[in-house]
Scaffold this active site. Structure first.
Site, short mmCIF file in Angstrom:
data_model
loop_
_atom_site.label_atom_id
_atom_site.label_comp_id
_atom_site.label_asym_id
_atom_site.label_seq_id
_atom_site.Cartn_x
_atom_site.Cartn_y
_atom_site.Cartn_z
N PHE A 386 0.80 -1.22 0.00
CA PHE A 386 0.00 0.00 0.00
C PHE A 386 0.84 1.27 0.00
CE2 PHE A 386 -1.54 -3.38 2.81
CZ PHE A 386 -2.47 -3.94 1.95
N CYS A 387 1.98 1.22 -0.69
CA CYS A 387 2.88 2.37 -0.79
C CYS A 387 3.28 2.88 0.59
CB CYS A 387 2.23 3.49 -1.60
SG CYS A 387 1.86 3.05 -3.30
N ASN A 388 3.48 1.96 1.52
CA ASN A 388 3.86 2.34 2.88
C ASN A 388 4.83 1.29 3.41
OD1 ASN A 388 4.06 3.01 5.63
ND2 ASN A 388 1.95 3.72 5.71
#
Length: 806
Positions: A386-388
């Site tokens: 999740f781009c994290n």
């Protein structure tokens, strides 16, 4: 509500953290607005221009009103999204390098931050700025009651960034951090002199929660409107506190941002209005006008963000309660949930649930398998990191060295490599919006229990009662309909397990069938995603079986059509006639037509560009006759294209030890797909056991099941799933390398005779293998020293497998 979201009937949409859904009335009202009003460029001064300008300014006020701020306190700078807003701050912030007399700027951020925040390092790294990632524990432990120095002495600007809500797991971080950092009472501001500014990444938070800027007066607040409204997309904003806006310095100036400039010398005066100064060129005014209608619909349907927060939190809490209590028949938990709390309050937890599913032995089930099975049930979830990366590492306990090793193993952000050495590389996320319902929760929970829980499904009653006791003080977050018993939620999943073991299936002695391992069927699929053409003997080319997936059907935009989008493709039955150099197109109710196998060098063919599994491919258009035939049959404009014989496509994931290039046709991943009849028959037994089918049921017909898996080669005489352990095999005199297992998707649920969809055999495959939905293996050929066309595969050839090294 149902009238507003009719298009999602039959779909359980649980990806609102990525984008929520727009109500139909927004589109109708917006279209009506555009059809009745003339909106000109706001940089002009005529009547239509002033209408645009005034409407855009009204929207700015509505944005500020939504966050309880006034134009005297904040300005709204429209951007293309939250990422663009962050980039604007990064490029305009007055970073200072360290000097002999003064410390340089610090860029500090919470490790649970989106990639777009961490990416600010790309700007600061070349400017002598110190990058300082911090954890939540460090921020709290560094708290001090009083400021340690006078900022009038040291005015070096620093920037602290943190998310109001984690986009990974929905954890909400204290909004009080804003004032704490600004007052230098919290770490890292408490330990470093200078002026500390706060960037509050609100993109995830504001999607389902109110944000009051009177309580947390952050200096910079980036947002994306599609996360709140669903429409319009490609539009966001940076809210800037007017008292600090003057520190932002621009270098580039575009149309509308300059009060005056000279073209012949370096003279430029920026616009005094903050919004005008930073909105390069003409703003997307029609998209901004659409926000008016989105605001109207949001408040008309829901009454406001507080109602949305209570509704979505109640749904998330209910799902958490049951999912965290769900157990396999051996009482092992079904899910590992990544959360710091237990969904006690919407002030600390958003409407996001992040987890991985586990089998009855406690092993993680890869997220890509969960995603594929969810698609079969029309459940839309989000998977990955999740781009994290920071949150992913923290919750999944992945070290930086392991992250690097995962990259070396071929895993990159956004792919489907969900397990490396048995450890997860990501997770599954579900999230709720104001149009989500209690039925959505039930459908998701029943999906998990039906597909991934070993029967009989059990519930950890002790944990369940503990959660109810903990939550008794906040019962207002339970809708009355949520008072449902656990037995009712899972009543369809209490039946006894019907899993069939390998031992029950037949002889497990690997030597038992050694003399009868044979190739029983050869199929080519001349047109990608269309019907199979069965042959007895077939020549090989450098890309695999000659003419296998040499053509494909594309829509009017040149996008490849597959059975996932258009199931009727399987009813097209192409045939390859080598002696007459023709590809025949056949389908029920249609006249047969033909296209040449090899292009006439004197003929003119239109060159096309397309994509297959992310790869760019160069193709040739096969003409209007084929296009008209396909369009008539499929009921939509489409064309037939062929791979350009002068264009080569290399296999992306070349097997280790393969020094030569492996060329592909228009296949997805490898030259060949092979399945085993023994594996098919075991899945047939599993289907029969699960659903009580009679042997006369067409679903249990061996050929029907084989056709759904769309293999090139079908073999017999081996144990079920033994092919998963082979490294090589020889068929006749041709050697093949096994390059991996085939992860199956919902496409195998399409009956290749009728084009109808079912959940089988994928559902039984997943149930039998406890969420692992690989079936069949990919092969690449290692041809002997002979011209490719002289190499022929024949039905009846013996097979010699080579086991993988232990």
């Amino acid at each position: 509500m149902e009238q507003e979201f009719r298009r999602i009937k039959g779909i359980t949409y649980l990806d609102h953290a990525a984008t929520t859904l727009y109500p139909e009335s927004v589109i109708r009202n917006y279209a009506n607005d555009l059809s009745k009003n003339l909106y000109g460029n706001p940089h002009s001064y005529h009547t239509s221009s002033r209408l645009t300008h005034d409407t855009v300014e009204t929207v700015r006020y509505r944005v500020l009103q939504h966050f309880n701020a006034s134009p005297e306190e904040y300005s709204v700078i429209f951007t293309s999204g939250c990422t663009a807003a962050l980039k604007l701050v990064a490029e305009s912030f007055p970073w200072r390098p360290q000097t002999e007399s003064e410390a340089g700027s610090y860029f500090s951020y919470l490790t649970d931050s989106h990639t777009s925040v961490v990416g600010i390092r790309g700007v600061t790294s070349g400017r002598g700025v110190v990058c300082l990632p911090v954890s939540l524990k460090e921020v709290r432990s560094g708290a001090k009651c009083e400021r340690q120095c006078d900022d009038a002495v040291c005015s070096t600007p620093h920037l602290f960034c943190y998310p109001a809500q984690s986009n990974f797991c929905g954890r909400k971080y204290p909004l009080s951090f804003v004032k704490g950092i600004q007052a230098r009472q919290l770490y890292p501001a408490s330990d470093h002199e200078g002026h500390w500014y706060v960037l509050l990444d609100a993109a995830s938070h504001v999607s389902s929660s109110p944000l009051n800027l009177q309580e947390c007066p952050a200096d910079f607040i980036p947002i994306s409107f599609y996360k709140i409204f669903g429409f319009p997309t490609g539009l966001g904003a940076l809210l800037v506190r007017n008292s600090v806006a003057g520190i932002l310095k621009k270098t580039y100036f575009g149309g509308g941002t300059a009060a005056a400039y000279l073209s012949g010398e370096d003279y430029y005066v920026y616009a005094t209005n903050i919004s005008d100064r930073f909105e390069d060129g003409t703003v997307p005014f029609l998209d901004i006008i659409a926000l008016n209608h989105s605001f109207d619909a949001l408040y008309r349907i829901t009454g406001g963000m507080l109602n949305i927060q209570q509704h979505t939190f109640a749904l998330a809490r209910y799902t958490y309660m049951l999912l965290s209590s769900l157990c396999h028949g051996n009482e092992q938990p079904v899910a590992q949930i990544y959360t710091e709390g237990q969904f006690e309050s919407p002030s600390t937890q958003g409407a996001i649930l992040n987890f991985n599913l586990m089998d009855s032995h406690g092993q993680i089930i890869g997220y890509s398998h969960v995603d594929r099975m969810a698609s079969l049930y029309n459940i839309h979830v989000r998977t990955g990191c999740f781009c994290n990366t920071g949150a992913c590492q923290f919750y999944l306990q992945i070290t930086s060295q392991q992250m690097k090793r995962n990259l070396q193993a071929g895993h990159v952000c956004g792919d489907n490599i969900d397990l490396v050495a048995g450890r997860p590389t990501g997770s599954v996320r579900i999230s709720f919006g104001y149009m989500s319902t209690f039925e959505d929760c039930q459908k998701f929970l029943k999906f998990v229990s039906e597909v991934f829980a070993e029967k009989p499904v059990k519930v950890d009653e002790v944990r369940l009662e503990k959660l109810k006791t903990t939550w008794s003080a906040t019962s207002e977050y339970f809708h009355p309909r949520f008072q449902i018993t656990v037995e009712e939620s899972f009543k369809e999943d209490k039946e006894k397990s019907t899993d069939v073991s390998l031992e029950e299936f037949g002889n497990s002695d690997p030597e038992f069938h050694e003399e009868s391992r044979t190739l029983t069927n050869i199929y080519i699929y001349p047109i990608k995603s269309c019907g199979a053409y069965e042959v007895q003997d077939w020549p090989l080319g450098e890309q695999g079986l000659l003419y296998d997936r040499g053509w494909m059907v594309v829509n009017r935009n040149g996008v490849c059509l597959s059975q996932k989008r258009e199931t009727r493709l399987c009813l097209i039955r192409p045939q390859v006639h080598l002696h007459s150099n023709k590809l025949l197109l056949q389908a029920s109710g249609m006249d047969t037509i033909s296209v040449p196998l090899e292009n006439n060098v004197n003929a003119s063919y239109r060159l096309c560009q397309s994509k297959v599994c992310g790869d760019r491919v160069e193709t040739l258009d096969c003409g209007d006759e084929a296009a008209s035939w396909l369009s008539d049959f499929l009921g939509q404009p489409c064309r037939l294209i062929k791979q350009n014989p002068n264009y080569t496509r290399d296999m992306k994931n070349r097997p280790s030890g393969d020094a030569t290039s492996t060329f592909l046709s228009l296949v997805n991943e490898a030259q060949y797909l092979m399945i085993n009849r023994a594996s098919v028959e075991l899945i047939q037994i599993q289907m029969s056991s699960r659903h009580g089918h009679f042997q006369s049921d067409p679903l249990l017909d061996t050929q029907n099941v084989i056709s759904r898996f769309r293999a090139n080669l079908v073999i017999s005489g081996v144990e079920p799933f033994e092919e998963d352990n082979w490294s090589h095999l020889i068929i006749g005199n041709i050697r093949f390398m096994v390059t991996g297992q085939c992860g199956r998707c919902q496409m195998v649920g399409i009956d290749q005779e009728s084009g109808t969809k079912t959940k089988e055999p994928l559902m039984s495959l997943s149930a039998y293998r406890h969420g692992k939905v690989t079936f069949g293996v990919y092969l690449t050929q290692q041809l002997p020293n002979c011209p490719p066309a002289a190499c022929v595969l024949s039905v009846g050839s013996f097979i010699q497998p080579v086991l993988q090294s232990p």
